[in-house]
Design a protein around this motif. Sequence first.
Motif, PDB file in Angstrom:
ATOM      1  N   ALA A   5      -8.206  44.002  32.289  1.00  0.00           N
ATOM      2  CA  ALA A   5      -7.641  42.656  32.241  1.00  0.00           C
ATOM      3  C   ALA A   5      -7.935  42.093  30.870  1.00  0.00           C
ATOM      4  O   ALA A   5      -8.771  42.616  30.138  1.00  0.00           O
ATOM      5  CB  ALA A   5      -8.234  41.781  33.353  1.00  0.00           C
ATOM      6  N   PRO A   6      -7.252  41.022  30.481  1.00  0.00           N
ATOM      7  CA  PRO A   6      -7.483  40.463  29.150  1.00  0.00           C
ATOM      8  C   PRO A   6      -8.919  39.998  28.960  1.00  0.00           C
ATOM      9  O   PRO A   6      -9.565  39.512  29.893  1.00  0.00           O
ATOM     10  CB  PRO A   6      -6.507  39.274  29.105  1.00  0.00           C
ATOM     11  CG  PRO A   6      -5.483  39.584  30.151  1.00  0.00           C
ATOM     12  CD  PRO A   6      -6.193  40.339  31.216  1.00  0.00           C
ATOM     13  N   LEU A   7      -9.409  40.138  27.752  1.00  0.00           N
ATOM     14  CA  LEU A   7     -10.726  39.636  27.409  1.00  0.00           C
ATOM     15  C   LEU A   7     -10.632  38.133  27.150  1.00  0.00           C
ATOM     16  O   LEU A   7      -9.537  37.585  27.046  1.00  0.00           O
ATOM     17  CB  LEU A   7     -11.256  40.378  26.192  1.00  0.00           C
ATOM     18  CG  LEU A   7     -11.553  41.867  26.416  1.00  0.00           C
ATOM     19  CD1 LEU A   7     -12.078  42.499  25.136  1.00  0.00           C
ATOM     20  CD2 LEU A   7     -12.546  42.059  27.548  1.00  0.00           C
ATOM     21  N   PRO A   8     -11.744  37.428  27.053  1.00  0.00           N
ATOM     22  CA  PRO A   8     -11.689  35.973  26.861  1.00  0.00           C
ATOM     23  C   PRO A   8     -10.937  35.591  25.594  1.00  0.00           C
ATOM     24  O   PRO A   8     -10.918  36.340  24.612  1.00  0.00           O
ATOM     25  CB  PRO A   8     -13.163  35.581  26.751  1.00  0.00           C
ATOM     26  CG  PRO A   8     -13.916  36.697  27.374  1.00  0.00           C
ATOM     27  CD  PRO A   8     -13.126  37.927  27.154  1.00  0.00           C
ATOM     28  N   SER A   9     -10.355  34.430  25.632  1.00  0.00           N
ATOM     29  CA  SER A   9      -9.643  33.925  24.470  1.00  0.00           C
ATOM     30  C   SER A   9     -10.628  33.630  23.342  1.00  0.00           C
ATOM     31  O   SER A   9     -11.830  33.475  23.575  1.00  0.00           O
ATOM     32  CB  SER A   9      -8.906  32.644  24.841  1.00  0.00           C
ATOM     33  OG  SER A   9      -9.845  31.616  25.147  1.00  0.00           O
ATOM     34  N   PRO A  10     -10.146  33.510  22.109  1.00  0.00           N
ATOM     35  CA  PRO A  10     -11.031  33.143  20.990  1.00  0.00           C
ATOM     36  C   PRO A  10     -11.778  31.837  21.241  1.00  0.00           C
ATOM     37  O   PRO A  10     -12.941  31.697  20.858  1.00  0.00           O
ATOM     38  CB  PRO A  10     -10.068  33.028  19.812  1.00  0.00           C
ATOM     39  CG  PRO A  10      -8.950  33.971  20.154  1.00  0.00           C
ATOM     40  CD  PRO A  10      -8.786  33.857  21.637  1.00  0.00           C
ATOM     41  N   GLU A  11     -11.111  30.874  21.909  1.00  0.00           N
ATOM     42  CA  GLU A  11     -11.788  29.608  22.198  1.00  0.00           C
ATOM     43  C   GLU A  11     -13.006  29.824  23.085  1.00  0.00           C
ATOM     44  O   GLU A  11     -14.101  29.300  22.813  1.00  0.00           O
ATOM     45  CB  GLU A  11     -10.836  28.630  22.889  1.00  0.00           C
ATOM     46  CG  GLU A  11     -11.524  27.317  23.269  1.00  0.00           C
ATOM     47  CD  GLU A  11     -10.753  26.496  24.296  1.00  0.00           C
ATOM     48  OE1 GLU A  11     -11.314  25.498  24.769  1.00  0.00           O
ATOM     49  OE2 GLU A  11      -9.608  26.866  24.622  1.00  0.00           O
ATOM     50  N   LEU A  12     -12.830  30.600  24.160  1.00  0.00           N
ATOM     51  CA  LEU A  12     -13.948  30.829  25.065  1.00  0.00           C
ATOM     52  C   LEU A  12     -15.062  31.619  24.388  1.00  0.00           C
ATOM     53  O   LEU A  12     -16.252  31.332  24.584  1.00  0.00           O
ATOM     54  CB  LEU A  12     -13.471  31.564  26.316  1.00  0.00           C
ATOM     55  CG  LEU A  12     -12.595  30.765  27.285  1.00  0.00           C
ATOM     56  CD1 LEU A  12     -12.242  31.598  28.498  1.00  0.00           C
ATOM     57  CD2 LEU A  12     -13.290  29.477  27.714  1.00  0.00           C
TER      58      LEU A  12
END
Length: 287
Positions: A5-12
């Motif tokens: 699944a996608p990894l966390p966004s840059p913000e997170l």
Amino acid sequence: MIQTAPLPSPELRQRVSDFAPWVAEAQWSVLFGGRTNTAWQVSGTEQTLVLKLYRTSSANPLFPNDAAAEAMMLAHLSGLGIAPELVASFDSSEGHCTLYHAIPGQPWRDGVAEIAAMMQRLHGQAIPSGLRSLPNGSAEVLAHGDEILARCKEHSDLADLRPALDVPTTTQTVLLHCDMVPGNLITNADGLHLIDWQCPGVGDPCEDIAIFLSPAMQGLYRGEALSLEDRDLFLRHYPQAAARYLELAPAYHYRMAAYCAWKVENGTPDYETGFRAEVAALKEALR
């Protein structure tokens, strides 16, 4: 189990770095992701954290998804070895997040006596303010089951098995986890630990007992229901609540059967086996 699944966004990732700068060079992996919450594990050389992103407050009629309650409980139980240690709780543009230390180990598989001991330890802890109250006594548990069943269209005949009980409420209320299923019980060299604290409450200790002993929950998370011998062994190790649980068991089986029916009708067909198991347990408890 780690999934693709996608990894966390840059913000997170940046927000996590604010609390633990070392994660900028750490390895991220997905723990679970779905319609309710997503969680990632971030592994460093000396420690491992879990980041949980709450996608929704959830309309689940039995297991609510309260991010604030989970953060409160992790802070409340800090240092006791019962729950993960909280690092931070924060809002993001994607939803609320909780960051905590990972607990290594494996999901519990057997040994009911240690569950009884750990449950009693939890039930002996001070109760923080602000927790929801759980149904107490047969009338309230059965009414909760009725509310869940009213959301179903294809399992309405369960109402024919609604037990006639008159077990009064108890004033001996305790701190409850409310989701004490095998998947949330982690065992390692330090003993047993409880994860996933998003639906805690205060109420009858039989509430946690009923969830743990539920044949549906044991079957879904462990592959099989507990044997009658294991159930009785558990109750012998929690003697102060055993007699009351046995009185209330038909009400709890009725409510769990209603919940499994609701899950089936809302797109989770593997709960049909749990529904049948709870109906069988309900009939047995009424004998």
